[in-house]
Design an enzyme around this catalytic site. Structure first.
Site, short mmCIF file in Angstrom:
data_model
loop_
_atom_site.label_atom_id
_atom_site.label_comp_id
_atom_site.label_asym_id
_atom_site.label_seq_id
_atom_site.Cartn_x
_atom_site.Cartn_y
_atom_site.Cartn_z
CD1 TRP A 28 0.22 0.50 3.38
CD2 TRP A 28 -0.24 -1.67 3.04
NE1 TRP A 28 0.69 -0.21 4.46
CE2 TRP A 28 0.42 -1.54 4.28
CE3 TRP A 28 -0.63 -2.95 2.60
CZ2 TRP A 28 0.69 -2.64 5.08
CZ3 TRP A 28 -0.36 -4.03 3.41
CH2 TRP A 28 0.29 -3.88 4.62
CD GLU A 41 -3.71 3.53 8.13
OE1 GLU A 41 -4.08 3.12 9.24
OE2 GLU A 41 -2.52 3.77 7.85
CB THR A 47 -4.89 -7.04 11.43
OG1 THR A 47 -6.25 -6.98 11.81
CG2 THR A 47 -4.62 -8.37 10.78
N GLY A 85 -10.58 -11.37 10.74
CA GLY A 85 -11.29 -11.06 11.98
C GLY A 85 -11.90 -9.66 11.97
CE1 TYR A 86 -11.40 -7.06 17.22
CE2 TYR A 86 -9.57 -8.00 15.98
CZ TYR A 86 -10.15 -7.65 17.19
OH TYR A 86 -9.48 -7.90 18.35
CB CYS A 201 17.70 3.06 23.04
SG CYS A 201 16.19 2.65 23.96
CB CYS A 204 16.10 5.14 18.75
SG CYS A 204 14.68 6.24 18.76
CB CYS A 210 14.30 9.18 24.11
SG CYS A 210 13.23 7.98 24.92
FE1 SF4 Z 1 14.54 4.01 22.93
FE2 SF4 Z 1 13.27 6.26 23.34
FE3 SF4 Z 1 13.92 5.57 20.88
FE4 SF4 Z 1 12.02 4.25 22.15
S1 SF4 Z 1 11.96 6.40 21.55
S2 SF4 Z 1 13.70 3.33 20.99
S3 SF4 Z 1 12.78 4.28 24.26
S4 SF4 Z 1 15.33 6.03 22.54
#
Ligand code: SF4
Length: 360
Positions: A28, A41, A47, A85-86, A201, A204, A210
């Site tokens: 999609w 969506e 799901t 489902g649903y 993390c 990330c 964060c």
């Molecule tokens: Fe880690 Fe925060 Fe990133 Fe989530 S948002 S992966 S808790 S650093």
């Protein structure tokens, strides 16, 4: 909670850049238009992505446009939806397509008021479809994004208790452009990196912002709601044979599995035996049967109910089926069962019957 302009811009820029490099190639996401975004969506609600992929491909092949879906037979749509489902979602999809088609629209319009009035469109769906299809500046909030937001801003209360705050944060973070991509990025980060049990993390893109990471509280946030305890339910289903045909009943228009077909079944009344429950069900249907025997046992779950369904078979002796509490009843050949939309446990029973039919 206020977010500084720097923080807002930095988070959205990092997330968008990460999404462009890491977004999964999903059907999609290519050949994107409002109709396809809408179908995906709706299918993705409750799901998993891997489950949805083949369903989405089949669905848009059969109903490539809103006009085709508006003219579809609801039973065929339910059959294509079978296993997802649903099922209420599929019926709402049909109804919404019909309403839009009757009003002269050829796709989902770029108008939140029109879209929000359609069946099956809650706040999340309206915003997800319009932001992705038309880049409307509308925020989204679902399980993945709310986990990311709770961790990012160190919100330790249960997400259910802070919905208003989370919607506001999701709105505050929206960039000026590429809103649809930003919304998808937030969800994608929750699905691939900021996962419930093992947030990665180090990978990330927003780790420098964060609060959960800074406080080393990733595993405590968000607070998990206590899951409801499970309830065991014993059921009996009866496959009633009349020569080479089998009795199916259609569920009413409202409630779970609305409009779907099934072999009659009901819960045991303690301390009833399976045989007594089967004969009681046959009597409710206005029939007299003989030669009751056991076929198989199917275990499945519906929300917090763990259901054990003992499936029996019996030969029809006399009587016309009374579809009391059902929409209709039909005698169906085993080779015709594939045309009727059934729930997953009922399809397992139907598959077993087709095997038995083939072996005879
Ligand atoms: Fe880690 Fe925060 Fe990133 Fe989530 S948002 S992966 S808790 S650093």
């Amino acid at each position: 909670m206020t977010i500084s302009l720097f923080q807002r811009q930095s988070i959205s820029r990092r997330l968008l850049a990460w999404f462009r490099r890491n977004a999964r190639l999903l059907p999609w996401r290519s050949d994107r238009n409002a109709y396809r975004v809408w179908i995906s969506e709706v299918m993705l609600q409750q799901t998993q992505v891997v489950t949805v992929i083949p369903y989405f491909a089949r669905f848009v092949r059969r109903f490539p446009t809103l006009a085709k879906l508006a003219q579809a037979d609801e039973q065929e749509v339910l059959r294509l939806w079978e296993g997802l489902g649903y099922y209420r979602r599929a019926r709402a999809l049909c109804r919404a397509a019909q309403l839009l088609h009757e009003a002269g629209y050829r796709t989902i319009p770029n108008d939140p008021d029109v879209v929000a009035a359609l069946p099956g469109f809650g706040r999340y769906t309206v915003n997800a479809v319009l932001s992705q299809a038309y880049d409307r500046p509308l925020p989204i909030l679902e399980a993945n994004s709310q986990r990311v937001l709770c961790r990012l801003f160190g919100i330790s209360r249960s997400p259910g208790a802070v919905q208003k705050q989370l919607w506001q944060l999701a709105a505050d973070l929206l960039p000026q452009k590429s809103v649809g991509d930003f919304n998808q990025a937030l969800m994608e980060l929750g699905a691939l990196v900021c996962t419930p049990a093992q947030p990665q993390c180090d990978r990330c893109p927003v780790r420098s912002h964060c609060q959960a990471k800074q406080q080393n509280r990733q595993h405590e946030i968000p607070l998990r709601a206590r899951s409801a305890s499970t309830v065991a339910v014993e059921e009996v289903a009866v496959v009633i044979r009349k020569r080479d045909r089998l009795l199916l009943v259609q569920r009413p228009d409202e409630g779970r599995w609305a409009g779907m077909w099934e072999f009659p079944h009901h819960p045991l009344e303690a301390p009833e035996s399976h045989e007594s429950a089967a004969y009681r069900l046959v009597a409710v249907l206005g029939l007299v049967c003989a030669g009751l025997s056991e076929l198989m046992t199917i275990r499945h779950s519906v929300t917090r109910f763990r259901i054990t369904m003992t499936c029996m078979q019996a030969a029809h002796k006399r009587g016309r089926p009374r579809a009391k509490g059902y929409r209709a009843a039909a005698w169906v050949g085993a080779d015709d069962l594939h045309n009727y939309p059934l729930s997953t446990p009922q399809r397992r029973l139907a598959s077993r019957l087709i095997e038995l039919d083939r072996d005879h």
